[in-house]
Design an enzyme around this catalytic site. Structure first.
Site, PDB file in Angstrom:
ATOM      1  N   THR A  31     -41.709 -77.060  -2.828  1.00  0.00           N
ATOM      2  CA  THR A  31     -42.041 -78.321  -2.879  1.00  0.00           C
ATOM      3  C   THR A  31     -43.010 -78.954  -1.806  1.00  0.00           C
ATOM      4  OG1 THR A  31     -39.752 -78.571  -3.284  1.00  0.00           O
ATOM      5  CG2 THR A  31     -40.544 -80.790  -3.079  1.00  0.00           C
ATOM      6  N   ALA A  85     -35.707 -79.170   0.779  1.00  0.00           N
ATOM      7  CA  ALA A  85     -34.615 -78.733   1.228  1.00  0.00           C
ATOM      8  C   ALA A  85     -33.798 -77.663   0.193  1.00  0.00           C
ATOM      9  CB  ALA A  85     -33.510 -80.032   1.289  1.00  0.00           C
ATOM     10  N   ASP A  86     -32.942 -77.022   0.746  1.00  0.00           N
ATOM     11  CA  ASP A  86     -32.440 -76.075  -0.064  1.00  0.00           C
ATOM     12  C   ASP A  86     -30.869 -76.957  -0.651  1.00  0.00           C
ATOM     13  OD1 ASP A  86     -33.888 -73.738   0.073  1.00  0.00           O
ATOM     14  OD2 ASP A  86     -33.235 -73.785   2.188  1.00  0.00           O
ATOM     15  N   LYS A  96     -31.246 -76.027   5.068  1.00  0.00           N
ATOM     16  CA  LYS A  96     -32.700 -75.438   5.047  1.00  0.00           C
ATOM     17  C   LYS A  96     -32.951 -74.242   5.716  1.00  0.00           C
ATOM     18  CE  LYS A  96     -36.027 -78.347   6.210  1.00  0.00           C
ATOM     19  NZ  LYS A  96     -37.007 -77.430   5.118  1.00  0.00           N
ATOM     20  N   GLY A  98     -34.406 -71.690   3.361  1.00  0.00           N
ATOM     21  CA  GLY A  98     -34.511 -70.664   2.210  1.00  0.00           C
ATOM     22  C   GLY A  98     -35.731 -69.922   2.333  1.00  0.00           C
ATOM     23  N   GLY A  99     -36.847 -70.597   2.927  1.00  0.00           N
ATOM     24  CA  GLY A  99     -38.161 -70.049   3.039  1.00  0.00           C
ATOM     25  C   GLY A  99     -38.340 -69.202   4.432  1.00  0.00           C
ATOM     26  N   GLU A 105     -39.499 -75.622  11.030  1.00  0.00           N
ATOM     27  CA  GLU A 105     -39.119 -77.107  10.425  1.00  0.00           C
ATOM     28  C   GLU A 105     -38.456 -77.872  11.324  1.00  0.00           C
ATOM     29  OE1 GLU A 105     -39.042 -75.262   5.846  1.00  0.00           O
ATOM     30  OE2 GLU A 105     -37.299 -75.220   7.160  1.00  0.00           O
TER      31      GLU A 105
END
Ligand code: 5RP
Length: 240
Positions: A31, A85-86, A96, A98-99, A105
């Protein structure tokens, strides 16, 4: 509309909030990447902004789009950060990471006047915890740290498998900061504040993916249009 289309819709609404001269934080993930691409188009058209990226991946993307990059050392105060956001709940509390970029962040978000979260509607949840909670830990003493995470989380009513994040070829995933990530499969987190507090007692934990009281505005793309949720008061705005 697919989740990818919704992410783009949310990013399109978000990029409208950017004003000339702003100092921006750029999040990480698919995103946030859509946002960076759209911001790049505005920059190409003459918009002047200075940005701080939350990962090397986003840094490369922004560079490729001709976006001027800075560091938090050069630019320690930011006007707005735009990120994905996850999971996000009704109080705009989030999971958050996931990446794998949760630490940067969170640092960038905390340095920002306003944090704008963009997401497709699949990210909205009643209770946080369906997504495996990422917890960034130092490599040293991994086993001891994992055991402490398990014990303190259990005291908070959170149980479930806790596993080291691995790459596709089976190696431990290493963050941009040289740390590991534990993935905690809690299913549901009854009291995110209590759990967040508990993690602070564990020396090997660098940061958790619980982002509480950080989001100012959530831009959620749904089947019925894009909706804006502001922290504390909700305002719905449909754009087609
Ligand atoms: C990265 C993150 C991302 O914001 C989160 O994983 C959402 O990703 P995507 O936009 O690809 O769904 O926290 O660390």
């Amino acid at each position: 509309m697919s989740a990818e289309d919704q992410k783009r819709q949310a990013a399109m609404r978000a990029v409208e909030m950017v004003e000339p001269g702003m100092r921006l934080g750029l999040g990480t993930g698919s995103t946030a990447s859509q946002f960076v691409a759209l911001l790049g188009e505005r920059v190409k058209a003459g918009l002047s902004v200075i940005c701080v990226a939350t990962s090397t991946a986003t840094e490369q993307l922004a560079e490729a789009r001709g976006i001027t990059l800075s560091t938090l050392d050069e630019t320690p105060e930011l006007d707005m950060t735009f990120d994905g956001a996850d999971e996000i709940d009704g109080e705009l509390r989030m999971i958050k990471g996931g990446g794998g970029a949760l630490l940067r962040e969170k640092i960038v978000a905390m340095a920002s006047d306003r944090v704008i979260i963009m997401a497709d509607e699949s990210k909205m949840v009643e209770n946080l915890g369906r997504f495996k909670l990422p917890v960034e830990v130092v490599q040293f003493g991994l086993r001891a740290t994992l055991d402490m995470v398990e014990a303190l989380a259990s005291d908070c009513g959170c149980t479930g498998e806790i596993a080291l994040r691995k790459t596709a070829d089976g190696q431990p995933f290493v963050t941009d900061n040289g740390n590991y990530i534990l993935e905690c499969d809690f299913g549901s987190i009854g009291d995110p504040d209590e759990l967040d507090e508990a993690f602070r007692f564990i020396p090997g934990v660098v940061e958790s993916g619980l982002f509480l009281d950080i989001c100012d505005v959530a831009i959620i793309a749904t089947k019925d249009g894009v909706k804006l949720f502001e922290a504390r008061r909700d305002l719905d705005e449909d754009v087609d």
